[in-house]
Design an enzyme around this catalytic site. Structure first.
Site, PDB file in Angstrom:
ATOM      1  N   LYS A 109       0.828  -1.214   0.000  1.00 13.02           N
ATOM      2  CA  LYS A 109       0.000   0.000   0.000  1.00 13.02           C
ATOM      3  C   LYS A 109       0.857   1.257   0.000  1.00 13.02           C
ATOM      4  O   LYS A 109       0.430   2.294  -0.480  1.00 13.02           O
ATOM      5  CB  LYS A 109      -0.883   0.033   1.240  1.00 13.02           C
ATOM      6  CG  LYS A 109      -1.656  -1.225   1.499  1.00 13.02           C
ATOM      7  CD  LYS A 109      -2.775  -1.394   0.539  1.00 13.02           C
ATOM      8  CE  LYS A 109      -3.536  -2.663   0.822  1.00 13.02           C
ATOM      9  NZ  LYS A 109      -4.749  -2.788   0.068  1.00 13.02           N
TER      10      LYS A 109
HETATM   11  C1  LIG Z   1      -0.850  -7.838   2.325  1.00 16.97           C
HETATM   12  C2  LIG Z   1      -1.989  -7.713   1.366  1.00 16.97           C
HETATM   13  N1  LIG Z   1      -2.051  -8.551   0.328  1.00 16.97           N
HETATM   14  C3  LIG Z   1      -3.067  -8.491  -0.552  1.00 16.97           C
HETATM   15  C4  LIG Z   1      -4.097  -7.581  -0.414  1.00 16.97           C
HETATM   16  C5  LIG Z   1      -5.174  -7.541  -1.430  1.00 16.97           C
HETATM   17  O1  LIG Z   1      -4.990  -6.479  -2.330  1.00 16.97           O
HETATM   18  P1  LIG Z   1      -6.208  -5.879  -3.113  1.00 16.97           P
HETATM   19  O2  LIG Z   1      -7.178  -5.418  -2.084  1.00 16.97           O
HETATM   20  O3  LIG Z   1      -5.650  -4.762  -3.913  1.00 16.97           O
HETATM   21  O4  LIG Z   1      -6.760  -6.972  -3.941  1.00 16.97           O
HETATM   22  C6  LIG Z   1      -4.067  -6.699   0.667  1.00 16.97           C
HETATM   23  C7  LIG Z   1      -5.121  -5.682   0.885  1.00 16.97           C
HETATM   24  O5  LIG Z   1      -5.538  -4.970   0.068  1.00 16.97           O
HETATM   25  C8  LIG Z   1      -2.968  -6.740   1.560  1.00 16.97           C
HETATM   26  O6  LIG Z   1      -2.891  -5.870   2.549  1.00 16.97           O
HETATM   27  N1  LIG Z   2      -6.608  -5.263   2.169  1.00 12.36           N
HETATM   28  C1  LIG Z   2      -6.901  -3.896   2.318  1.00 12.36           C
HETATM   29  C2  LIG Z   2      -8.363  -3.597   2.187  1.00 12.36           C
HETATM   30  C3  LIG Z   2      -8.590  -2.251   1.617  1.00 12.36           C
HETATM   31  O1  LIG Z   2      -8.038  -2.243   0.352  1.00 12.36           O
HETATM   32  P1  LIG Z   2      -7.813  -0.994  -0.562  1.00 12.36           P
HETATM   33  O2  LIG Z   2      -6.713  -1.408  -1.446  1.00 12.36           O
HETATM   34  O3  LIG Z   2      -9.089  -0.753  -1.244  1.00 12.36           O
HETATM   35  O4  LIG Z   2      -7.426   0.183   0.269  1.00 12.36           O
HETATM   36  C4  LIG Z   2      -6.281  -3.393   3.601  1.00 12.36           C
HETATM   37  O5  LIG Z   2      -5.258  -3.897   3.988  1.00 12.36           O
HETATM   38  O6  LIG Z   2      -6.794  -2.509   4.239  1.00 12.36           O
END
Ligand SMILES: Cc1ncc(COP(=O)(O)O)c(C=O)c1O
Ligand SMILES: N[C@@H](CCOP(=O)(O)O)C(=O)O
Length: 465
Positions: A112
């Site tokens: 993120k």
């Molecule tokens: C460590 C981790 N892996 C995978 C994901 C999944 O990613 P996305 O929500 O973009 O599919 C998340 C949360 O978004 C995460 O925090």
């Molecule tokens: N897995 C995410 C959930 C929110 O996802 P986002 O990519 O839409 O911000 C988290 O870790 O918070």
């Protein structure tokens, strides 16, 4: 460049307005009106660029000229200077034709950070230019919250409120949200799961009176700029494996579908991606959807990869928009079905289009643990449980000559209990995060109740009118 809503009933916006809006006013998600294109020669010319230079090259077409080039360059360079690896997102080989793209070298050890560090700077810039303030509300299953708090802490033009599911995030994740001493940060522990938090967030955006009264903005991947910034590392990794002259496949640990949608965007821009593989944990709604054509929610199950414990996968809406040839009416019909009965069935032709680009699989908790163990034994590489779910799914799909890149979305030290239970090794936090586990925590517990959360945000936001 204009951005249009997947539901077709909100005005098209330019880049800066789309970034500040987060969710469109019709409840839809913004996507670029058309995908910027890079020719093979243009992609070839990107080889060897440092990450920040590559980001500037890949992302500039999305700005529509709204951010002056020298300003954007400065924001990008500042964002990636916060990373602790020179390559920003290094690629590590773990098998003959398999690689982990390490996305966890930013301030909070999760992918993120890659987008959030840039988004915070972009928002600050736009707000400063306009002389405005914003209230940011984010929903998190664990990682988005910490990354957002790190990126926005201390910024004078924004107050940030992060909704996390009480008792359902790892201790490291929780402390990354609750130990901030910045006056503009509020961590809110919601009595519910991540879908409840995300539901509250969307309801706040759809409550236009509230939205306008606090100048609401969002930093979840509903915000186009989040997806946009994540496109860059698909380019960086594919380039180092021979793109545009050699195709690459990606397996992505998936929850809200933002990260993998960025891969789809990269492909639309001309990057030769063969397959995009969705990896889920036991919360396998997306794997079931790709298998059956029916998107059907059922209860959320707490797992050792908590950030993927999601049923309502926001960015899947962006893919539905694409697969239906950008038919907003179809998207509205699907989303109405989801709201009314928690399910919808995708048209056969649309499903075929999606399957021509994507594949999907699931890993249950035993498979995740076994993958952490076996990868440590065979490759001397310690996975976090989210990345492990993807490594498990990828193992069932590798086989062609095309390199397989698994997105390494979090550092194993964010989930020490699950990693130690799987393989006996307890990963330590990097020294620069040393005081995290002893710092004082500050958070407010709230029920999953829209009015109570809105009231809390209104009372604590400096942008509230
Ligand atoms: C460590 C981790 N892996 C995978 C994901 C999944 O990613 P996305 O929500 O973009 O599919 C998340 C949360 O978004 C995460 O925090
Ligand atoms: N897995 C995410 C959930 C929110 O996802 P986002 O990519 O839409 O911000 C988290 O870790 O918070």
């Amino acid at each position: 460049m204009q951005y249009v809503s997947t539901r077709g009933e909100a005005p098209a916006l330019g880049f800066s307005d789309a970034v500040l809006a987060g969710l469109a006013r019709d409840g839809g998600l913004y996507v670029p009106r058309e995908w910027p294109q890079f020719s093979a020669a243009e992609i070839r010319a990107m080889r060897g660029l440092p990450y920040a230079d590559l980001a500037i090259r890949v992302l500039t077409p999305f700005l529509g000229g709204e951010i002056a080039a020298p300003v954007f360059e400065r924001l990008v360079r500042e964002a990636y200077a916060t990373f602790r690896h020179q390559a920003v997102c290094p690629l590590v080989q773990t098998g003959p034709n398999t690689f982990i793209l390490e996305l966890f070298h930013g301030p909070t050890l999760a992918f993120k950070d890659v987008a959030m560090q840039l988004l915070a700077r972009l928002m600050d810039h736009v707000l400063a230019e306009r002389g405005q303030r914003a209230t940011i509300v984010g929903a998190t299953s664990g990682d988005t919250g910490g990354a957002a708090i790190d990126a926005f802490a201390g910024r004078d033009r924004t107050d940030i409120f992060v909704l996390f599911p009480h008792g359902r995030v790892s201790p490291v994740q929780q402390r990354q949200m609750t130990t901030s001493t910045a006056a503009n940060v509020q961590a809110l522990a919601i009595e519910g799961n991540f879908d409840d938090c995300q539901g509250l967030l969307k309801d706040m955006f759809n409550d236009h009176a509230f939205r306008d009264s606090v100048s609401l903005s969002g930093v979840n991947s509903i915000n186009w700029a989040r997806i946009m910034a994540q496109i860059v590392y698909y380019f960086s990794s594919a380039l180092s494996l021979g793109a545009p002259d050699r195709p690459v496949s990606f397996t992505v640990p998936t929850g809200n579908f933002g990260d993998i949608f960025a891969g789809y965007a990269a492909k639309k821009m001309g990057l030769p991606i063969e397959r995009l593989i969705v990896a889920t944990n036991d919360n396998d709604i997306l794997a079931r959807t790709f298998a059956t054509g029916e998107y059907r929610t059922k209860g959320v199950f707490a797992t050792t990869s908590p950030s993927m414990d999601i049923q309502v996968s926001s960015n899947f809406e962006r893919l539905l928009f694409e697969a239906s040839d950008r038919n907003a009416e179809t998207v509205r019909r699907y989303m109405a079905g989801l709201k009314q009965s928690g399910a919808f069935t995708i048209e056969t032709a649309e499903m075929a289009r999606m399957r021509s680009e994507f594949d999907a699989g699931r890993a249950d908790m035993d498979e995740v643990a076994a993958t952490i163990r076996s990868t440590l034994e065979t490759s001397n590489y310690l996975l976090d449980p989210h990345t492990a779910a993807a490594v498990h799914v990828a193992a069932g799909k590798v086989g062609s000559a095309v390199p397989m890149v698994v997105l390494g979305t979090a550092h194993p030290a964010k989930f020490p209990a699950a990693v130690e239970a799987a393989c006996g090794v307890s990963p330590a936090l990097p020294a620069w995060l040393g005081s995290l586990m002893s710092a004082d925590e500050k958070y407010t517990v709230l029920p999953s109740d829209l009015k109570m959360v809105e009231d809390y945000v209104s009372r604590h936001s400096r942008a509230a009118r």
